[in-house]
Design an enzyme around this catalytic site. Structure first.
Site, PDB file in Angstrom:
ATOM      1  N   CYS A  53       0.802  -1.223   0.000  1.00 37.85           N
ATOM      2  CA  CYS A  53       0.000   0.000   0.000  1.00 37.85           C
ATOM      3  C   CYS A  53       0.837   1.276   0.000  1.00 37.85           C
ATOM      4  CB  CYS A  53      -0.982  -0.003   1.163  1.00 37.85           C
ATOM      5  SG  CYS A  53      -0.292  -0.535   2.726  1.00 37.85           S
ATOM      6  N   LYS A 110      -8.229   6.899   1.737  1.00 42.31           N
ATOM      7  CA  LYS A 110      -7.023   6.533   2.481  1.00 42.31           C
ATOM      8  C   LYS A 110      -5.804   7.317   1.981  1.00 42.31           C
ATOM      9  CE  LYS A 110      -4.247   2.343   3.333  1.00 42.31           C
ATOM     10  NZ  LYS A 110      -4.264   0.869   3.302  1.00 42.31           N
TER      11      LYS A 110
END
Length: 516
Positions: A53, A110
């Site tokens: 990520c 996010k």
């Protein structure tokens, strides 16, 4: 180019979504909205992220390899240039560049690229999760920035992050309509990252789907992928994938579904049903955004890109965990199964289902094998992109987004920003690819946690940390089944040197040794 002629840009990122999960990539999960834009746009089959990520997000945002941007690992500081855990001053973000062409810049979702935060890195407005993962049902984990901006209120029976992220995204788009300037919206969902949690009505839809088990589901997916043209007709299905525990002290291979006892099968089927529900709910919300753009006459001149930040999450064994800290597993039985996926639960789905999500590719998140770095990429832009429903097999990388957005916006990529010398872009614009033009052979490199890769044309070297390099022919063996290292020793030496030079140039090395 007038401001109102410039395209809006909508970059949608999913979190831990596997290569084959979407319906338009062969999956059984219901994703009609993404299927629709895929059918009217282009699907890319060999587009790469950076295996995890934080590194992927750093690369996506800056047009650099993640180590150059300072985020070669996660958001902790390893005190070496490539591993600071935040975006360094020597890079600029998509938002910072697009602002120079009067784009409104928004981020809903996010962040997870360090301490500076989205407002300091060029975004006008932000709502979402600054860190990596948390409950989807607890509103307190999600913040509105800049501080003091009113948080929008919605009449909902229950807070759910995917819905709230979309609610704010729609508000940001509405804010952009106050003038004629285009917008850039980075819609960064945290679904379907663990904890696996979803509304009950969405889970119910998939309760029976996964009872047939991961072996049948993988076979069914591969058959559909061949029909769709996502993979070649002669593509082989990899054997069940290996797994490693977090400390890498235990390794094994995912078991045959039929060898698993019935209680465990029910627990596992429920985990995958929750995961599928999260993807389904994300697609529903993407549909809300598409409908809003369509109703306001903006869909045709909005470049939409959809992708995932890494391969499917195999953390850390076939059973999945119920506690992130200890990675311990709970076997859920009987009435307890119904509680799975709710606000009080916390699950991952394990390496067996991650193997399904990666169908038919090798390995998953963390690794530089194809299952770890391959993302679905859908491109949709009716006003400019005429390749309706086509599938494109040429390699690309997250580093390409910056060059693409610079070209279509008319922006100038800076060599100096806020008094800091800026590294040049690493990527190539996708505009010529949108037009179907031929491209030069590309060389792309990868590293995360000492799992390494280098792609040069049709050739790919892949390496698991503790093991030697492996050589694969991507034109004939995308699933990395047939290691040709011994047949082409000179090519291996050449490509390892390419990787070493890249690693030195991009701050992969030197790095602090991580012992745990």
């Amino acid at each position: 180019m007038m401001a109102n002629e410039k395209p809006n840009i909508l970059l949608i990122l999913a979190d831990d979504l596997g290569f084959s999960d979407l319906g338009c990539y062969g999956g059984e999960i219901d994703t009609p909205n993404l299927n629709e834009i895929a059918g009217k746009g282009v699907r890319f089959t060999q587009f790469y992220n950076s295996a995890r990520c934080c590194p992927s997000r750093a690369s996506l945002l800056t047009g650099l390899y993640p180590h150059q941007a300072g985020v070669g690992e996660m958001d902790h500081d390893l005190e070496t240039p490539g591993y600071r855990g935040y975006l360094k001053d020597e890079c600029v973000t998509l938002a910072e560049v697009l602002r120079t062409e009067d784009y409104h810049t928004y981020l809903s979702g996010k962040w997870h690229v360090g301490k500076q935060g989205p407002i300091k890195r060029g975004f006008d407005d932000y709502y979402g999760l600054l860190g990596g993962f948390n409950s989807f049902f607890e509103k307190k984990n999600y913040v509105r920035l800049p501080e003091g901006r009113p948080e929008h209120q919605y009449e909902r029976d229950q807070f759910y992050a995917t819905d709230a992220i979309t609610d704010h995204a729609l508000d940001f788009i509405e804010d952009a309509r106050q003038d004629d300037n285009p917008f850039f919206l980075y819609l960064s969902y945290n679904a379907p990252h663990f904890p696996l949690q979803a509304p009950k009505e969405d889970i119910k839809k998939y309760e029976k789907v996964y009872e047939k088990g991961w072996d049948r589901i993988r076979e069914d997916r591969l058959a559909r992928m061949k029909e769709l043209g996502i993979v070649a007709e002669d593509s082989d299905l990899t054997q069940r994938a290996e797994f490693w525990t977090r400390d890498r002290k235990v390794t094994g291979r995912n078991p045959a579904w039929d060898s698993i006892d019935q209680d465990r099968q029910k627990d596992l089927a429920r985990r995958m049903a929750i995961y599928a529900a999260m993807v389904d709910r994300m697609d529903q919300n993407i549909g809300r955004v598409l409908e809003n753009l369509r109703n306001n006459g903006e869909l045709d001149n909005t470049l939409i890109l959809f992708c995932s930040d890494n391969g499917a999450c195999g953390e850390w064994d076939p059973w999945g965990f119920d506690n992130w800290i200890t990675t311990s597993n709970t076997l859920h039985r009987d009435k307890d199964l119904d509680k799975m996926g709710g606000p009080e639960s916390y699950h991952s789905y394990g390496s067996g289902w991650a193997n399904v999500s990666s169908t038919p590719l090798q390995l998953y998140k963390h690794y530089s094998h194809e299952g770890g770095i391959s993302t679905p990429l859908i491109a949709h832009w009716p006003k400019r992109l005429e390749r309706e429903g086509e599938i494109d097999h040429r390699p690309g990388h997250f580093i390409d987004f910056m060059a693409t957005f610079v070209e279509i916006s008319g922006a100038t990529y800076p060599d100096n920003y806020n008094g800091h010398e800026i590294l040049p872009m690493e990527g190539e614009s996708l505009v010529s690819v949108f037009d179907g033009k031929s491209c030069q052979v590309r060389t792309l490199c990868f590293e995360h946690e000492q799992h390494c890769g280098v792609r040069k044309g049709k050739w790919k070297l892949s390496k698991v940390r503790e093991r030697d390099w492996e050589l694969y022919d991507m034109e004939n063996d995308r699933t990395e089944l047939y290691n040709l290292k011994d047949q082409y020793p000179e090519l291996v030496v050449e490509m390892i040197e390419i990787w070493n030079e890249w690693a030195k140039r991009t701050d992969v090395t030197p790095r602090r040794k991580v012992t745990n």
